[in-house]
Write an enzyme that holds these catalytic residues in place. Structure first.
Site, PDB file in Angstrom:
ATOM      1  N   CYS A   2       0.824  -1.203   0.000  1.00  0.00           N
ATOM      2  CA  CYS A   2       0.000   0.000   0.000  1.00  0.00           C
ATOM      3  C   CYS A   2       0.862   1.258   0.000  1.00  0.00           C
ATOM      4  CB  CYS A   2      -0.875   0.006   1.236  1.00  0.00           C
ATOM      5  SG  CYS A   2      -1.852  -1.489   1.375  1.00  0.00           S
ATOM      6  N   ARG A  27       5.499  -0.019  -6.376  1.00  0.00           N
ATOM      7  CA  ARG A  27       5.382  -0.838  -5.159  1.00  0.00           C
ATOM      8  C   ARG A  27       4.396  -1.983  -5.337  1.00  0.00           C
ATOM      9  NH1 ARG A  27       6.362   1.863   0.088  1.00  0.00           N
ATOM     10  NH2 ARG A  27       4.678   0.542   0.798  1.00  0.00           N
ATOM     11  N   TRP A  74      -2.875  -2.880  -1.608  1.00  0.00           N
ATOM     12  CA  TRP A  74      -2.456  -4.249  -1.894  1.00  0.00           C
ATOM     13  C   TRP A  74      -3.220  -5.096  -0.884  1.00  0.00           C
ATOM     14  CZ3 TRP A  74       0.830  -8.046   0.537  1.00  0.00           C
ATOM     15  CH2 TRP A  74       1.334  -9.009  -0.334  1.00  0.00           C
ATOM     16  N   ASN A 100      -1.888   1.935   5.980  1.00  0.00           N
ATOM     17  CA  ASN A 100      -0.986   0.830   5.623  1.00  0.00           C
ATOM     18  C   ASN A 100      -0.762  -0.002   6.874  1.00  0.00           C
ATOM     19  OD1 ASN A 100      -0.718   1.996   3.147  1.00  0.00           O
ATOM     20  ND2 ASN A 100       1.408   2.667   3.441  1.00  0.00           N
ATOM     21  N   GLY A 101      -0.825  -1.312   6.735  1.00  0.00           N
ATOM     22  CA  GLY A 101      -0.614  -2.173   7.897  1.00  0.00           C
ATOM     23  C   GLY A 101      -1.777  -3.126   8.075  1.00  0.00           C
ATOM     24  N   GLU A 487      20.696 -16.147  -6.237  1.00  0.00           N
ATOM     25  CA  GLU A 487      20.168 -14.868  -6.706  1.00  0.00           C
ATOM     26  C   GLU A 487      19.773 -14.942  -8.188  1.00  0.00           C
ATOM     27  OE1 GLU A 487      18.998 -12.242  -5.727  1.00  0.00           O
ATOM     28  OE2 GLU A 487      19.307 -10.702  -7.246  1.00  0.00           O
ATOM     29  N   LYS A 491      16.053 -14.154  -9.585  1.00  0.00           N
ATOM     30  CA  LYS A 491      15.758 -13.146 -10.611  1.00  0.00           C
ATOM     31  C   LYS A 491      14.903 -13.742 -11.711  1.00  0.00           C
ATOM     32  CE  LYS A 491      16.319 -10.148  -9.110  1.00  0.00           C
ATOM     33  NZ  LYS A 491      16.890  -9.943  -7.820  1.00  0.00           N
ATOM     34  N   GLU A 494      11.250 -14.531 -10.422  1.00  0.00           N
ATOM     35  CA  GLU A 494      10.353 -13.437 -10.055  1.00  0.00           C
ATOM     36  C   GLU A 494       9.881 -12.615 -11.243  1.00  0.00           C
ATOM     37  OE1 GLU A 494      11.727 -10.636  -7.074  1.00  0.00           O
ATOM     38  OE2 GLU A 494      13.706 -10.541  -7.931  1.00  0.00           O
ATOM     39  N   HIS A 510      23.094 -34.440  -3.932  1.00  0.00           N
ATOM     40  CA  HIS A 510      22.319 -34.862  -2.767  1.00  0.00           C
ATOM     41  C   HIS A 510      20.817 -34.730  -2.987  1.00  0.00           C
ATOM     42  CE1 HIS A 510      25.991 -35.368  -0.521  1.00  0.00           C
ATOM     43  NE2 HIS A 510      26.369 -34.147  -0.870  1.00  0.00           N
ATOM     44  N   LYS A 609       7.613  -3.869  -4.173  1.00  0.00           N
ATOM     45  CA  LYS A 609       8.986  -3.400  -3.969  1.00  0.00           C
ATOM     46  C   LYS A 609       9.350  -3.342  -2.496  1.00  0.00           C
ATOM     47  CE  LYS A 609      12.887  -1.915  -5.452  1.00  0.00           C
ATOM     48  NZ  LYS A 609      13.736  -2.968  -6.041  1.00  0.00           N
TER      49      LYS A 609
HETATM   50  C1  AGP Z   1      14.355  -8.768  -4.996  1.00  0.00           C
HETATM   51  O1  AGP Z   1      14.416  -8.872  -6.365  1.00  0.00           O
HETATM   52  C2  AGP Z   1      13.045  -9.020  -4.411  1.00  0.00           C
HETATM   53  N1  AGP Z   1      12.053  -8.198  -4.983  1.00  0.00           N
HETATM   54  C3  AGP Z   1      12.968  -9.192  -2.898  1.00  0.00           C
HETATM   55  O2  AGP Z   1      13.509 -10.450  -2.638  1.00  0.00           O
HETATM   56  C4  AGP Z   1      13.665  -8.145  -1.991  1.00  0.00           C
HETATM   57  O3  AGP Z   1      15.055  -8.230  -2.134  1.00  0.00           O
HETATM   58  C5  AGP Z   1      13.254  -8.395  -0.533  1.00  0.00           C
HETATM   59  O4  AGP Z   1      11.873  -8.199  -0.412  1.00  0.00           O
HETATM   60  C6  AGP Z   1      13.992  -7.528   0.461  1.00  0.00           C
HETATM   61  O5  AGP Z   1      13.780  -6.178   0.228  1.00  0.00           O
HETATM   62  P1  AGP Z   1      14.639  -5.062   0.963  1.00  0.00           P
HETATM   63  O6  AGP Z   1      16.044  -5.178   0.465  1.00  0.00           O
HETATM   64  O7  AGP Z   1      13.993  -3.763   0.569  1.00  0.00           O
HETATM   65  O8  AGP Z   1      14.562  -5.317   2.424  1.00  0.00           O
END
Ligand code: AGP
Length: 614
Positions: A2, A27, A74, A100-101, A487, A491, A494, A510, A609
């Protein structure tokens, strides 16, 4: 997640709020709404989906006024639907709220209010807030919005950022922050003031901002901002000047923000290093960490807490700090940390890594550490964010605003920050390794190495053309590059929605090896480093099971071309810094595959975000 925008002043609030909300689109949200006070009455417009829908509704049925609040939602409680979108309005239309919350006790509050005759119009938890405010306002002898809001908010459990508007006092907005449900920034203008959950929403209007701390509330009129604690004590807030500019937040020549952010990493890493490294004397200065030699010597352990990409960055940083500063490092998920009674004492330094500085799980881990007496550090990109403010010392990433939901330049910046932290710790603790000076010099090579790697994007794009139809990938790395395999897989999944697993290469045998066949490409990070031979043997094992193998390899390594089906070469890089280089082809590959699949690269489905709910 939000987003909130508020305005009070002499201009028309509607375009200012809508513009602010549009800057929060990154966001992620599923509905949006706005309320303004027009001729003494609350006018409300809400719609589901993108902001364009709300704009269209406003074009059909315009509203204007000099005070207003807006929100992008959201969904947590109640489906994305117009009646669940914020703002929410009270029974007799006197009060309106954005939030928000999560109101943890909303079910019991709702029952209480229903028993008093309140009729609910939404399934949200937020709606209880506006009815509570109206209840307390009608209870009290004085018609004061701040007071009614204060009384209502003390009934809520959970973490919240709330803005209230009322036709009772049409000159003011009341903003409240409890806990870590996202920030509340108050932007200071000339005869006008702004409120936002995120700095970019109002950065075009002003750079002078006040940030509410936990359990503070502000009464904001066009000409004044009065901040108090929830207990009613007056506070003199600090005013911060935000240095970001809007130009660097714009997409420029690029099709997507993520693309722009990948390709600006030579610049962003330069900014991360700039001013902190004295290449002449081989030293690193991190003044905002506030770390004296005595304090550095007292520390006997670093515990890194972070989520998602930032967590993988922490896994890389462990190698730096253990090798360069000879300090033990543990890396924990922010979301798990407080659930296992962690052993922390005043000789532990807890390092939170968070791009947004507002990730609720990471903030909760920081709080846990604070309660147990640890020294608290943060690495953040968002200046003024909660993680920056609550730490005893911080290091900024200096990567500039990261708009794409998939983190790229903040990942490399946070790795570089940890490299500098490790060198700084070594200096302060008096434990420089024999190669310390060389390691300091190595940092200077990074921007050039990054630039040279990014120049090879065409080859990666071509490869994406061959791979985009696969539905499962395995990413393998070993040693300092095993977090890069994790990572790279994150990427890809996501933004392209392809299933991808990242594994330390030695773990393949394993379990995951059972999955390998010709339909599951294996991406192996096999640089000419201390684990090169081991990686070659993993490649052979994958090839023996008919996998298509893509290797990330070092320039000049012709041998690997006889083992892998495809090779993406990167320039030779000192092993400790190689993760910064090895991740670049993986970021580009994920990007080009997602583009090929027609995915919404900057706003992938279900993601946000800044993750400000648990
Ligand atoms: C990264 O591509 C993601 N969108 C997500 O994993 C992100 O890194 C995670 O939510 C942590 O966010 P922050 O670094 O703002 O704490």
């Amino acid at each position: 997640m939000c987003g909130i925008v508020g305005y009070v002043g002499e201009r028309d609030a509607t375009p200012i709020i809508i513009d602010g909300l549009s800057r929060l689109e990154y966001r992620g949200y599923d509905s949006a709404g706005i309320a303004v006070l027009q001729d003494g009455a609350v006018q409300l417009r809400r719609d589901v989906g993108k902001l364009a829908n709300l704009r269209a509704r406003l074009a059909d049925s315009p509203i204007s006024g000099q005070i207003g609040i807006g929100h992008t939602r959201w969904a947590t409680h109640g489906a994305p639907a117009e009646h669940n979108a914020h703002p929410h309005i009270s029974m007799n239309g006197d009060f309106v709220v954005v939030h928000n919350g999560i109101v943890e006790n909303y079910l019991e509050l709702r029952d209480e209010l229903r028993a008093e005759g309140v009729v609910f119009k939404s399934e949200t938890d937020t709606e209880v807030i506006v009815h509570l405010i109206e209840r307390f306002a009608n209870d009290g002898a004085h018609r004061d919005v701040t007071e009614a809001a204060r009384r209502a908010i003390t009934q809520l459990r959970g973490a919240h950022a709330i803005v209230v508007m009322s036709r009772w006092q049409p000159d003011r907005l009341v903003a409240v922050r409890i806990g870590n449900a996202g920030g509340v920034a108050i932007g200071l203008g000339n005869q006008e003031n702004f409120i936002a959950s995120d700095i970019p929403a109002i950065l075009e209007q002003t750079r002078r901002m006040i940030f509410l701390e936990n359990r503070q509330m502000a009464t904001v009129t066009a000409r004044s901002v009065s901040v108090q604690t929830l207990d009613g004590n007056q506070v003199t807030p600090s005013v911060h000047t935000i240095p970001w500019d809007l130009v660097s937040a714009a997409k420029g020549e690029y099709r997507h923000f993520m693309q722009k952010e990948i390709f600006e990493q030579a610049r962003s890493i330069t900014d991360t290093i700039r001013g902190r490294v004295d290449f002449e004397h081989h030293t690193v200065q991190l003044p905002e960490l506030n770390l004296t030699e005595e304090a550095a010597r007292r520390i006997d352990r670093v515990v890194t807490v972070a989520c998602g990409t930032s967590y993988y960055s922490g896994l890389v940083g462990k190698f730096f700090i253990e090798h360069l500063a000879r300090l033990r490092v543990e890396v924990d998920y922010g979301s798990e940390y407080r659930y296992r009674d962690p052993i922390i004492d005043d000789r532990t330094a807890v390092l939170a890594i968070t791009q947004s500085g507002e990730t609720v799980d990471t903030l909760a881990a920081m709080e846990e550490a604070r309660t147990k007496g640890a020294l608290l550090w943060s690495i953040v990109n968002a200046i003024g964010s909660q993680a920056m403010r609550m730490a005893d010392g911080h290091i900024t990433m200096n990567a500039g605003p990261e708009i794409g939901v998939a983190s790229t330049k903040a990942f490399t910046a946070s790795i570089v920050d940890q490299y500098l932290l490790a060198l700084h710790l070594a200096q302060q603790r008096g434990v420089r390794t024999p190669d310390h000076d060389q390691r300091v010099q190595d940092a200077a090579r990074l921007p050039d190495l990054v630039g040279r790697t990014l120049e090879r994007s065409e080859q990666v794009e071509e490869l994406a053309g061959l791979l985009h139809h696969y539905t499962n990938f395995l990413y393998l790395g070993r040693g300092i590059n095993y977090p890069i395999a994790l990572e790279g897989a994150l990427k890809l999944k996501e933004i392209s929605y392809i299933h991808a697993e990242g594994y330390p290469a030695g773990e393949m045998k394993h379990g995951p090896i059972a999955l390998i066949d010709e339909s599951m490409p294996v991406l192996a990070i096999a640089l000419k480093d201390s684990v090169y031979e081991k990686m070659i043997s993993q490649i052979e094992q994958a090839k023996a099971r008919s996998a298509v193998v893509i290797a990330i390899a070092t320039d000049g390594d012709s041998f690997i071309a006889s083992k892998a089906d495809h090779v993406l070469y990167v320039p030779e890089t000192p092993e400790l810094l190689s993760p910064v280089i090895a991740v670049l082809p993986l970021q580009m590959l994920a990007y080009y595959v997602a583009v090929r699949r027609g995915a919404d690269v900057d706003q992938p489905r279900h993601l946000a975000k800044s993750v400000t709910v648990e």
